[in-house]
Enzyme design. Structure first.
Site, PDB file in Angstrom:
ATOM      1  N   ASP A  97       0.872  -1.014  -0.088  1.00 28.71           N
ATOM      2  CA  ASP A  97       0.243   0.141  -0.035  1.00 28.71           C
ATOM      3  C   ASP A  97       0.946   1.183   0.028  1.00 28.71           C
ATOM      4  O   ASP A  97       2.048   1.162   0.124  1.00 28.71           O
ATOM      5  CB  ASP A  97      -0.870  -0.182   1.017  1.00 28.71           C
ATOM      6  CG  ASP A  97      -2.113   0.904   0.778  1.00 28.71           C
ATOM      7  OD1 ASP A  97      -2.168   1.580  -0.168  1.00 28.71           O
ATOM      8  OD2 ASP A  97      -3.394   0.820   1.698  1.00 28.71           O
TER       9      ASP A  97
HETATM   10  C1  NOJ Z   1      -3.774   4.015  -0.060  1.00 29.65           C
HETATM   11  C2  NOJ Z   1      -5.043   3.118  -0.089  1.00 29.65           C
HETATM   12  O1  NOJ Z   1      -5.171   2.472   1.248  1.00 29.65           O
HETATM   13  C3  NOJ Z   1      -5.079   1.976  -0.983  1.00 29.65           C
HETATM   14  O2  NOJ Z   1      -6.391   1.415  -0.959  1.00 29.65           O
HETATM   15  C4  NOJ Z   1      -5.260   2.956  -2.199  1.00 29.65           C
HETATM   16  O3  NOJ Z   1      -5.538   1.835  -3.437  1.00 29.65           O
HETATM   17  C5  NOJ Z   1      -4.002   3.357  -2.257  1.00 29.65           C
HETATM   18  N1  NOJ Z   1      -3.482   4.661  -1.265  1.00 29.65           N
HETATM   19  C6  NOJ Z   1      -3.667   4.181  -3.770  1.00 29.65           C
HETATM   20  O4  NOJ Z   1      -4.145   5.336  -3.933  1.00 29.65           O
END
Ligand code: NOJ
Length: 739
Positions: A280
């Site tokens: 993430d």
């Molecule tokens: C953080 C989020 O937790 C995740 O779900 C997301 O896909 C990414 N950022 C990219 O934006």
């Protein structure tokens, strides 16, 4: 016939296997040419500078790194023009390896569908798959290869802002929806011009963040992990999900990003996942703040060894992986495996054959928000609206009403309807149908529709009340549109108070005091708490965030063009103090039989135990009778099954749909079992007076659970079989025995 089917399956398996071998050979031929630096480049993902969905570091000269082959994927570059431009730069690199473009296409692209939690309320798997399909068609036409969806985290805590992005609290429903969404995004097969790769997230247990606070730690037994939190991931994988994303939380003290048990042992080991795992946003670097890794190098090492293949935005792989390999701290074979996984997807998507395959302006123009996509969004939206209360059949709106007031902060809002995680179309909101527009266009021209805002969403001022009261008094009925703002839920938007924000409930009270009947529409990304409204207002509609067709869908339901059929995918608490609250809890040794049974019982001394609205609850404009439950036998051996039938009759005046829900309870187990668990459901449609027979099959699988040795088993014993219209509205029951 059967022979022909077997031959067809064999042919498909052989062709797919042959294609895979061919791809593997091509992957290896590229890998052989790559320097270590280029390999690490494939594991590096950056966001575009303009559009950020996380904290941007944004320090580096990305163009230069793209040209040097130091970037494998970009997120947040969208649109044919921009993806083409960035791909062109990447193709100037020595080996001309194409980029993957990822994006959070969570509930639609330009045509925006209801937030995922709302879609889950439809319990309509075909409509949910279709919503993901439309999103994929539009995103793929706009240069995107990969969506960071579906989020399949089980959500039992409405304080957590991200419950809006999942399918609610139930593992069974959540697993079916996870699979439907993956199929929708990926279409017939990866490599088709309208298919995007799904990314199942967040692996794992992110939904159980302590206190509902985003990014917080998770402490959970293995049994709970396997039984409640992992199945939707497995279902998504079985549906063919191409990629996984790990999560920000630590699980029992080990950050998910560095969690070998999750990524290597379970996902890539036991489950044989052959796609790749992306971290993430920044989660590799964040292991320093977790207190797990002393520095970036240690974080990079732990993450890659644990099975995180691609580094989203933390730059830890970029900065440290080459040295770690050279020093022998990370085996080259581990890096090669990660690169292979990523290259394989690039081949499967057809990007090596044509890196600009998804870059066609004309197609983009035709795909975005076309008439059929709008129709799908409206269909999904009307199916997502939950009717919570409807005293004296106040809804649907009667034809005799000639003066209606539409009051509240959300009536004329436009972009709010999109909810969190929607893709902004800069300079264009003309495609979003506001609630005002939808209702005005649907009502007959001679029905007067008047408006007052009353207050802002989070206002503390009652300055607008007077005008609202004047408008209300001049009408025969008031519809009020209240709720959260779209950004009060979503990532990093956990809330400790779930009450209607600002003075909105005060406004409802004031309008109610006029004596004019009031229908309340509540817009939100999570279950809110609105006890006074629930107790005193005759009609309540929970609309969540419905997307670009919000106004039309709401009008469909309010006027009765569509009879609401949605059922809550999450329990609504009476107070924040009840959280976490979910229907499939254990019984305890001292269960309270009722709210007056509190003495030395598992209860609150100052609050009811019951939720405000239970999982599976939702009304219709018609009513349904359940009867005639019949079982073909009451005892079964492990290899057998029991067939169960019942009759459901539409006893009201309107045609309608009902979600018939099957719950089971294992009375005694070697580990205690929940008071009930959803095991199946059917969404059926009935004309007034019509009766349909609904059939369910109970087999060993439905009676199984994880014992204390984590074995998936069914234990002989007695089970309650309950069929109903909600988890707290069981209409017919029986008892069966597994011998
Ligand atoms: C953080 C989020 O937790 C995740 O779900 C997301 O896909 C990414 N950022 C990219 O934006």
């Amino acid at each position: 016939m059967i022979n022909r089917i077997i031959i067809a399956i064999l042919l498909l398996v052989t062709t797919t296997a042959a294609a895979q071998t061919k791809i593997d050979r091509r992957v290896d031929s590229v890998l052989r040419l790559m320097t270590l630096e280029e390999k690490v480049g494939q594991l590096n993902q950056y966001t575009a500078d303009g559009l950020a969905t996380g904290p941007v570091s944004g320090d580096d000269r990305k163009d230069e790194q793209l040209r040097q082959g130091k970037v494998g994927s970009m997120l947040n570059v969208k649109g044919v023009k921009d993806t083409r431009a960035v791909q062109t730069i990447a193709l100037q690199s020595r080996l001309r390896i194409p980029l993957l473009f990822g994006q959070d296409v969570i509930h639609g692209y330009k045509t925006t569908f209801p937030i995922p939690l709302a879609e889950a309320a439809s319990w309509d798997l075909a409509a949910i798959e279709k919503a993901a399909r439309v999103a994929a068609v539009e995103a793929a036409a706009s240069g995107i290869h990969w969506t960071f969806a579906p989020m399949v985290d089980i959500g039992r805590d409405p304080r957590w802002g991200r419950v809006m992005e999942g399918a609610g609290e139930d593992t069974y429903l959540g697993s079916l929806i996870a699979a439907a969404r993956v199929k929708g995004f990926q279409g017939k097969r990866l490599g088709d011009i309208d298919a995007v790769m799904a990314c199942v997230k967040h692996f794992a247990a992110y939904g159980a963040a302590i206190g509902g606070r985003d990014y917080n730690s998770v402490d959970m037994s293995d049994r709970m992990l396997w039984e409640t939190y992992l199945p939707p991931f497995k279902a998504a994988l079985d549906a063919g999900a191409a990629t996984f994303m790990n999560s920000f939380n630590d699980l029992n003290g080990i950050p998910a990003t560095a969690n070998r048990y999750l990524q290597r042992d379970i996902l890539k080991g036991k489950w044989k996942f052959s796609g790749f795992v992306v971290s993430d946003w920044g989660s590799i670097g964040e292991m320093i703040a977790h207190g797990y890794s002393a520095d970036g190098a240690a974080a990079a090492k732990s993450a890659i060894l644990a099975g995180s293949d691609m580094d989203m935005e933390s730059r830890a792989y970029r900065d440290h992986l080459v040295t770690l390999v050279k020093k022998g701290e990370v085996p080259l074979s581990i890096v090669d495996d990660a690169v292979r996984r990523i290259l394989r997807k690039k081949f499967e998507m057809g990007l090596f054959d044509d890196p600009f395959k998804f870059c066609n302006e004309e197609r983009e123009q035709q795909a975005l928000n076309n008439a059929s996509h709008k129709a799908a969004a409206r269909d999904m939206a009307k199916k997502s609206i939950v009717l919570l209360k409807n005293e004296n059949s106040l809804l649907p709106l009667s034809d005799t009403l000639k003066r209606i007031a539409f009051i509240g902060p959300l009536v004329k809002e436009v972009k709010q309807n999109l909810g969190f995680w929607s893709i902004e179309m800069p300079d264009d909101s003309s495609y979003i149908v506001s609630q005002w527009q939808g209702l005005r266009e649907r009502l007959p021209a001679n029905t007067q529709l008047t408006y007052a805002k009353g207050c802002g969403i989070a206002d503390t001022s009652r300055g607008g009340f007077e005008e609202a009261l004047r408008v209300a008094k001049a009408s025969q009925l008031v519809i009020m549109s209240v709720g959260e703002s779209r950004d009060m839920s979503g990532e990093a938007h956990s809330r400790a108070s779930l009450q209607l924000p600002g003075v909105q409930e005060e406004l409802i009270k004031a309008i109610h005091a006029t004596g004019v009947p009031v229908v309340v529409v509540i817009n939100a990304g999570r279950p809110l708490i609105f006890n006074w409204t629930a107790d005193n207002m005759p009609a309540i509609v929970y609309s969540w965030w419905l997307g670009s067709e919000a106004g039309n869908a709401l009008a469909d339901v309010l006027t009765g063009d569509y009879n609401p059929s949605a059922k809550l995918p999450m329990t609504f608490p009476r107070a924040e103090g009840q959280i976490p609250i979910y229907y499939n809890h254990f019984n305890t040794g001292r269960p309270a039989a009722s709210d007056s049974d509190r003495n030395y019982k598992s209860a609150y001394t100052d609050l009811s135990l019951s939720p405000r609205y239970a999982f599976g609850y939702g009304l219709s404009y018609t009513t349904f009778r359940y009867d005639n439950l019949q079982l073909d036998k009451k005892k079964m051996k492990a290899g057998e099954q029991i067939s169960l039938q019942l009759k459901v009759t539409n006893t009201g005046k309107y045609a309608g749909e009902e979600v018939v829900q099957l719950y089971l309870r294992d009375r005694f187990g070697s580990v205690v079992r929940p008071v009930k668990e959803l095991k199946d459901f059917r969404k059926i449609s009935l004309q007034p007076g019509e009766t349909k027979t609904v059939q369910f099959i109970i087999n060993k699988e439905k009676l199984s659970f994880y014992n204390d040795k984590l074995q998936w088993i069914a234990e002989p014993g007695v089970f309650d079989v309950m069929v109903g219209s909600a988890s707290d509205d069981i209409r017919v029951k029986e008892v069966i025995e597994l011998m």
